[in-house]
Motif scaffolding. Structure first.
Motif, PDB file in Angstrom:
ATOM      1  N   GLN A  80       4.554  -4.837   3.304  1.00 51.07           N
ATOM      2  CA  GLN A  80       5.763  -4.103   3.019  1.00 51.07           C
ATOM      3  C   GLN A  80       6.149  -4.095   1.571  1.00 51.07           C
ATOM      4  O   GLN A  80       6.419  -2.978   0.865  1.00 51.07           O
ATOM      5  CB  GLN A  80       6.723  -4.435   3.861  1.00 51.07           C
ATOM      6  N   PHE A  81       6.051  -5.237   0.799  1.00 47.54           N
ATOM      7  CA  PHE A  81       6.093  -5.447  -0.793  1.00 47.54           C
ATOM      8  C   PHE A  81       5.150  -4.666  -1.309  1.00 47.54           C
ATOM      9  O   PHE A  81       5.584  -4.027  -2.172  1.00 47.54           O
ATOM     10  CB  PHE A  81       6.156  -6.963  -0.958  1.00 47.54           C
ATOM     11  N   ASN A  82       4.157  -4.502  -0.854  1.00 50.07           N
ATOM     12  CA  ASN A  82       2.986  -3.794  -1.604  1.00 50.07           C
ATOM     13  C   ASN A  82       3.436  -2.367  -1.620  1.00 50.07           C
ATOM     14  O   ASN A  82       3.214  -1.711  -2.650  1.00 50.07           O
ATOM     15  CB  ASN A  82       1.655  -3.972  -0.718  1.00 50.07           C
ATOM     16  N   GLU A  83       3.667  -1.925  -0.405  1.00 49.21           N
ATOM     17  CA  GLU A  83       4.153  -0.376  -0.319  1.00 49.21           C
ATOM     18  C   GLU A  83       5.123   0.024  -1.058  1.00 49.21           C
ATOM     19  O   GLU A  83       5.554   1.024  -1.718  1.00 49.21           O
ATOM     20  CB  GLU A  83       4.399   0.016   1.082  1.00 49.21           C
ATOM     21  N   ALA A  84       6.045  -0.936  -1.166  1.00 49.17           N
ATOM     22  CA  ALA A  84       7.411  -0.829  -1.857  1.00 49.17           C
ATOM     23  C   ALA A  84       7.217  -1.018  -3.474  1.00 49.17           C
ATOM     24  O   ALA A  84       8.176  -0.791  -4.158  1.00 49.17           O
ATOM     25  CB  ALA A  84       8.353  -1.918  -1.501  1.00 49.17           C
ATOM     26  N   GLY A  85       6.042  -1.436  -3.888  1.00 47.98           N
ATOM     27  CA  GLY A  85       5.762  -1.526  -5.367  1.00 47.98           C
ATOM     28  C   GLY A  85       6.265  -2.947  -5.843  1.00 47.98           C
ATOM     29  O   GLY A  85       6.106  -3.110  -7.071  1.00 47.98           O
ATOM     30  N   LEU A  86       6.733  -3.804  -4.902  1.00 48.54           N
ATOM     31  CA  LEU A  86       7.044  -5.005  -5.632  1.00 48.54           C
ATOM     32  C   LEU A  86       5.907  -6.071  -5.786  1.00 48.54           C
ATOM     33  O   LEU A  86       6.009  -7.147  -6.501  1.00 48.54           O
ATOM     34  CB  LEU A  86       8.029  -5.789  -4.562  1.00 48.54           C
ATOM     35  N   LEU A  87       4.875  -5.736  -5.256  1.00 48.47           N
ATOM     36  CA  LEU A  87       3.670  -6.484  -5.352  1.00 48.47           C
ATOM     37  C   LEU A  87       2.252  -5.623  -5.648  1.00 48.47           C
ATOM     38  O   LEU A  87       2.801  -4.254  -5.232  1.00 48.47           O
ATOM     39  CB  LEU A  87       3.309  -7.111  -4.054  1.00 48.47           C
ATOM     40  N   ARG A  88       1.192  -6.060  -5.848  1.00 53.45           N
ATOM     41  CA  ARG A  88       0.112  -5.095  -6.027  1.00 53.45           C
ATOM     42  C   ARG A  88      -1.038  -5.807  -5.658  1.00 53.45           C
ATOM     43  O   ARG A  88      -1.315  -6.951  -5.857  1.00 53.45           O
ATOM     44  CB  ARG A  88      -0.153  -4.938  -7.557  1.00 53.45           C
ATOM     45  N   ALA A  89      -1.708  -5.199  -4.464  1.00 52.81           N
ATOM     46  CA  ALA A  89      -2.925  -5.955  -3.924  1.00 52.81           C
ATOM     47  C   ALA A  89      -4.098  -5.791  -4.771  1.00 52.81           C
ATOM     48  O   ALA A  89      -4.090  -4.731  -5.644  1.00 52.81           O
ATOM     49  CB  ALA A  89      -3.225  -5.078  -2.865  1.00 52.81           C
ATOM     50  N   VAL A  90      -4.832  -6.625  -5.144  1.00 51.83           N
ATOM     51  CA  VAL A  90      -5.825  -7.028  -6.229  1.00 51.83           C
ATOM     52  C   VAL A  90      -7.121  -6.898  -5.471  1.00 51.83           C
ATOM     53  O   VAL A  90      -7.306  -7.747  -4.391  1.00 51.83           O
ATOM     54  CB  VAL A  90      -5.748  -8.131  -7.010  1.00 51.83           C
ATOM     55  N   ALA A  91      -8.159  -6.027  -5.609  1.00 52.24           N
ATOM     56  CA  ALA A  91      -9.466  -6.120  -5.048  1.00 52.24           C
ATOM     57  C   ALA A  91     -10.503  -6.929  -6.035  1.00 52.24           C
ATOM     58  O   ALA A  91     -10.791  -6.404  -6.925  1.00 52.24           O
ATOM     59  CB  ALA A  91      -9.866  -4.530  -4.834  1.00 52.24           C
ATOM     60  N   VAL A  92     -10.861  -7.818  -5.347  1.00 52.10           N
ATOM     61  CA  VAL A  92     -11.956  -8.688  -6.061  1.00 52.10           C
ATOM     62  C   VAL A  92     -12.967  -8.604  -5.020  1.00 52.10           C
ATOM     63  O   VAL A  92     -12.670  -8.272  -3.599  1.00 52.10           O
ATOM     64  CB  VAL A  92     -11.779 -10.013  -6.563  1.00 52.10           C
ATOM     65  N   GLU A  93     -13.965  -9.566  -5.000  1.00 54.80           N
ATOM     66  CA  GLU A  93     -15.003  -9.244  -3.990  1.00 54.80           C
ATOM     67  C   GLU A  93     -14.937 -10.158  -2.802  1.00 54.80           C
ATOM     68  O   GLU A  93     -15.482 -10.216  -1.682  1.00 54.80           O
ATOM     69  CB  GLU A  93     -16.653  -9.163  -4.418  1.00 54.80           C
ATOM     70  N   SER A  94     -13.862 -11.311  -3.006  1.00 55.40           N
ATOM     71  CA  SER A  94     -13.723 -12.006  -2.192  1.00 55.40           C
ATOM     72  C   SER A  94     -13.107 -11.523  -0.963  1.00 55.40           C
ATOM     73  O   SER A  94     -12.715 -10.139  -0.900  1.00 55.40           O
ATOM     74  CB  SER A  94     -12.528 -13.258  -2.510  1.00 55.40           C
ATOM     75  N   SER A  95     -13.548 -11.888   0.388  1.00 55.19           N
ATOM     76  CA  SER A  95     -13.236 -11.081   1.798  1.00 55.19           C
ATOM     77  C   SER A  95     -11.492 -11.165   1.945  1.00 55.19           C
ATOM     78  O   SER A  95     -10.928 -10.435   2.294  1.00 55.19           O
ATOM     79  CB  SER A  95     -13.991 -11.690   2.961  1.00 55.19           C
TER      80      SER A  95
END
Lengths: 152, 152
Positions: A80-95
């Motif tokens: 929810q926070f991510n969608e709301a722009g309060l957080l940002r999901a970071v993609a690294v190669e970890s699962s």
DNA sequence: CTGTGTGCAAACTCTTTGCATAAGT
DNA sequence: ACTTATGCAAAGAGTTTGCACACAG
């Protein structure tokens, strides 16, 4: 719920509000009801400067901080926070999915052998000559990940 | 095992060998025994130009191509090829791991709503002013991911 | 009160593992 | 022969879901 024991009131590194009242306001503006759990998680997330944290780690922190919250709710809240722009999901190669409390324009170091992410201010990397996106598409964001290894 | 029916002998887009003998040589040089399964998977991977593929998709292809191979072996093989530098794992935020048959220096478009990865030649993106890596670390690689969304 | 959020446990997906069998050199 | 790879099924991580109960407005 009064803003009691846990609330240190110190401003976060990026200037985000981190006392209960201001967090509540932020959540409300994002269309999220400022519930106990969301406030507590927001507090854990935003009162300690920029961080890169995954769901399990945040859940653990919550438990240690005597904030009873289920893992499922932590996942829900992070998304929810991510969608709301309060957080940002970071993609690294970890699962695992890492969430970055720094939502400003910036990039990342990824320390491979530690599986750790570190911020790099956008001003320290220059990306130029971006290619044209294909027909009907536009650039949402450019992520730069500088992968680091131990010097041999 | 003679190099029979499946071997079309046409060169891959990037000039990689794709007949059985040459693939066998490549595998041997990488320290991998050229087994039936590895040869078949290598053939599927490298004889069709550059691709971004995940384990399940490759397994499916193998099954369709009448190459009997287990999913576990596909996972093993992809990781072995990745370590050997024959493939490159690409990190996007999807939970799946994608493997890129293009191991040369390049970057990626990521089409968010399709969960699809497209190559961008390194020559089309310029990354300058890279920050100094922290003490004792060196840059292994710089990945640029240009996230695309549908134009509104 | 009323509707949204939460907790729990079970389900799900992707991936890895252990061990007996098969294949490569 | 001797070693390494494979297949299978089961376990494992991380994440999501469904539904009854609890809480915020």
């Amino acid at each position: 719920m009064t803003s009691a024991e846990g609330d240190t009131q110190k401003p976060a590194a990026d200037g985000f509000a981190c006392d209960t009242a201001q967090l509540g306001e932020r959540l409300r503006k994002a269309g999220l009801r400022p519930t106990r759990q969301r406030l507590s998680l927001a507090h854990l997330l935003f009162s300690k400067g920029n961080r890169h944290i995954c769901a399990e780690a945040l859940h653990e922190e919550a438990v240690l901080a005597r904030v009873p919250v289920s893992l499922a709710t932590v996942y829900n809240t992070l998304h929810q926070f991510n969608e709301a722009g309060l957080l940002r999901a970071v993609a690294v190669e970890s699962s695992k999915t890492y969430f970055d409390t720094n939502t400003s324009d910036h990039h990342h170091f990824f320390i491979e052998h530690e599986n750790r992410v570190v911020d790099v201010p956008a001003s320290h990397i220059n990306v130029t000559d971006l290619p044209e996106p294909p027909e009907g598409m536009e650039i949402a964001r450019v992520d730069v990940i500088v992968r680091l290894r131990e010097k041999s």
